[in-house]
Design a protein around this motif. Structure first.
Motif, PDB file in Angstrom:
ATOM      1  N   PRO A 120     -11.055  -2.160  -8.849  1.00 46.31           N
ATOM      2  CA  PRO A 120     -11.411  -2.219  -7.420  1.00 46.31           C
ATOM      3  C   PRO A 120     -10.554  -3.198  -6.641  1.00 46.31           C
ATOM      4  O   PRO A 120     -10.368  -3.048  -5.439  1.00 46.31           O
ATOM      5  N   GLN A 121     -10.046  -4.238  -7.290  1.00 50.53           N
ATOM      6  CA  GLN A 121      -9.201  -5.232  -6.651  1.00 50.53           C
ATOM      7  C   GLN A 121      -8.508  -6.042  -7.734  1.00 50.53           C
ATOM      8  O   GLN A 121      -8.937  -6.070  -8.892  1.00 50.53           O
TER       9      GLN A 121
ATOM     10  N   ALA B  68     -10.175  -9.432  -0.268  1.00 54.90           N
ATOM     11  CA  ALA B  68      -9.757  -8.824  -1.533  1.00 54.90           C
ATOM     12  C   ALA B  68      -8.250  -8.614  -1.548  1.00 54.90           C
ATOM     13  O   ALA B  68      -7.652  -8.220  -0.540  1.00 54.90           O
TER      14      ALA B  68
ATOM     15  N   GLN C  95      -5.558  -6.239  -2.840  1.00 55.10           N
ATOM     16  CA  GLN C  95      -5.429  -4.880  -3.337  1.00 55.10           C
ATOM     17  C   GLN C  95      -4.050  -4.603  -3.939  1.00 55.10           C
ATOM     18  O   GLN C  95      -3.893  -3.642  -4.700  1.00 55.10           O
TER      19      GLN C  95
ATOM     20  N   GLY D 136      -4.766  -6.790   2.655  1.00 51.44           N
ATOM     21  CA  GLY D 136      -5.002  -6.964   1.226  1.00 51.44           C
ATOM     22  C   GLY D 136      -3.754  -7.095   0.382  1.00 51.44           C
ATOM     23  O   GLY D 136      -3.844  -7.091  -0.852  1.00 51.44           O
TER      24      GLY D 136
ATOM     25  N   THR E 114      -0.532  -2.681  -7.880  1.00 52.99           N
ATOM     26  CA  THR E 114      -1.692  -2.329  -7.054  1.00 52.99           C
ATOM     27  C   THR E 114      -2.943  -2.215  -7.905  1.00 52.99           C
ATOM     28  O   THR E 114      -2.878  -1.900  -9.096  1.00 52.99           O
ATOM     29  N   ALA E 115      -4.066  -2.467  -7.274  1.00 59.07           N
ATOM     30  CA  ALA E 115      -5.347  -2.297  -7.976  1.00 59.07           C
ATOM     31  C   ALA E 115      -5.557  -0.843  -8.353  1.00 59.07           C
ATOM     32  O   ALA E 115      -6.097  -0.548  -9.428  1.00 59.07           O
ATOM     33  N   ALA E 116      -5.126   0.073  -7.503  1.00 61.17           N
ATOM     34  CA  ALA E 116      -5.326   1.498  -7.778  1.00 61.17           C
ATOM     35  C   ALA E 116      -4.617   1.921  -9.050  1.00 61.17           C
ATOM     36  O   ALA E 116      -5.180   2.636  -9.888  1.00 61.17           O
TER      37      ALA E 116
END
Length: 394
Positions: free
Chosen positions: A99-100, A71, A73, A201, A92-94
């Motif tokens: 989630p990714q 993944a 990230q 990631g 970033t995914a966050a």
């Protein structure tokens, strides 16, 4: 409807599966490929990068295996010294609430489950799903209400309502399309070993003086962390072939940002010439092209396969709408052609601009590129919009 899908790579298999699942019993699908069915492709180690939209499509096809993929990230984009303004962007995914952002996996780990899924569906519906591997399509001739294919080694001709060409290949081996440009650049590809903890990631795109250098995280193996390498250089200044592995590793390390960590090893590298090769239209009569058969792009953005999967999904969505509404096939195909333009052309233009810009030696250009990266990092709404387009298309 009788549909021919020519090419059983990722885009062709995804199209055949989507059509088999969504177009109903009235659609007959023939999947062609020159590759023999008994040839094991699971070990093909060529690296593919998929965005989140492509992953979700593969999940719907029951052909996604997260255990063989790494993944993504976060993505880190920066410019190498001696640029007066380095600049960097981190997505970033966050921060996107996802989630990714995407995933990286070997070619065989993607194509093998797609092929297994197709074979399972074909075994369950042999009256309408036909697997025609080890069969070359030598020619496609337009007819008033369809196409004729010259198939196999003998004078075998089959008629279809629609043929979709999904055979891609690399730039150097392709017939030239309507829009073509040889960038006079090489892509060196392989894998590198990393000191622990590795990229974890993180995908890295580094703009160097000569071209982009990318590291894509791969799943750890028995020897530890590793990453896929894509290293683009102008052919006139490319002396990589003359370097030893240790020298290549040292040069790459000097170009990378600190966030990449330390390289501990490098594989043998393969070299591919780079260029743009695109059709102005996807549709010619009752023949439609998708993926690399429609547009072969510079790898700077890593979007070629993702674009091809969106081509496949748009076509099947339109064919399903036509079946439900009674719209004629030619009208539907023309609609697909122009509906794909807002997704295709910005990506073609963006990758073409970036590829060409590395050949420019204009004073102040590195500073402008650094300013653009720094500004994008601060412009959160714009950064989010670009991230969403890269993940889901336009």
């Amino acid at each position: 409807m009788k549909l021919a899908v020519i090419g059983a790579g990722p885009a062709g298999l995804a199209l055949a599966l989507l059509a088999a699942q969504r177009l109903g019993a009235a659609t007959e699908i023939h999947l062609f490929d020159v590759r023999p069915l008994d040839r094991d492709i699971s070990g093909d180690a060529r690296t593919l990068a998929l965005n989140l939209g492509s992953i979700r499509l593969l999940q719907r096809l029951c052909a996604w295996r997260p255990e063989v993929a790494q993944a993504i990230q976060a993505v880190h984009v920066s410019q190498a010294p001696p640029a007066p303004i380095a600049g960097e962007v981190r997505i970033t995914a966050a921060e996107q609430g996802l989630p990714q952002l995407g995933a990286v996996l070997p070619y065989g780990a993607l194509v093998a489950p797609l092929q297994q899924r197709w074979l399972a569906l074909a075994a369950a519906a042999p009256q309408r799903l036909f697997t025609r591997f080890a069969t070359a399509v030598h020619g496609i001739r337009s007819q008033p209400a369809g196409v004729e294919l010259d198939c196999g080694d003998g004078p075998v001709v089959d008629s279809f309502d629609l043929a979709v060409v999904a055979e891609g290949g690399v730039f150097a081996e392709q017939d030239r399309k309507s829009i073509t440009s040889n960038y006079q650049q090489n892509a060196w590809v392989g894998t590198v070993r990393l000191a622990a903890p590795g990229l974890q990631g993180l995908a890295i795109e580094r703009f160097t003086r000569n071209g982009p250098l990318a590291l894509l995280p791969l799943p750890d193996d028995d020897e530890g962390p590793r990453a896929a390498l894509v290293w683009c250089l102008p052919q006139a200044e490319d002396d990589i072939a003359a370097l030893s592995d240790a020298q290549r590793q040292l040069v790459i390390q000097q170009q990378l940002p600190a966030v990449a960590g330390r390289l501990t090893g490098i594989s043998a590298l393969k070299c591919f010439p780079l260029g743009l090769n695109a059709e102005t239209r996807l549709l010619h009569g009752r023949t439609l092209r998708i993926g690399n058969a429609a547009q072969t792009l510079h790898p700077v953005a890593g979007q070629g396969l993702n674009l091809g999967l969106r081509d496949a999904q748009a076509l099947v969505d339109a064919l399903r709408d036509a079946a439900e509404t009674g719209i004629g096939l030619d009208a539907v195909l023309n609609r697909v052609d122009w509906q794909r333009a807002p997704d295709r052309w910005p990506m073609i233009a963006a990758t073409d601009f970036l590829a060409r810009s590395f050949a420019w030696r204009l004073p102040g250009l590195p500073a402008l590129r650094g300013l653009a990266l720094a500004g994008l990092e601060l412009a959160t709404p714009l950064k989010t919009a670009i991230a969403r387009r890269m993940m889901f298309g336009g």
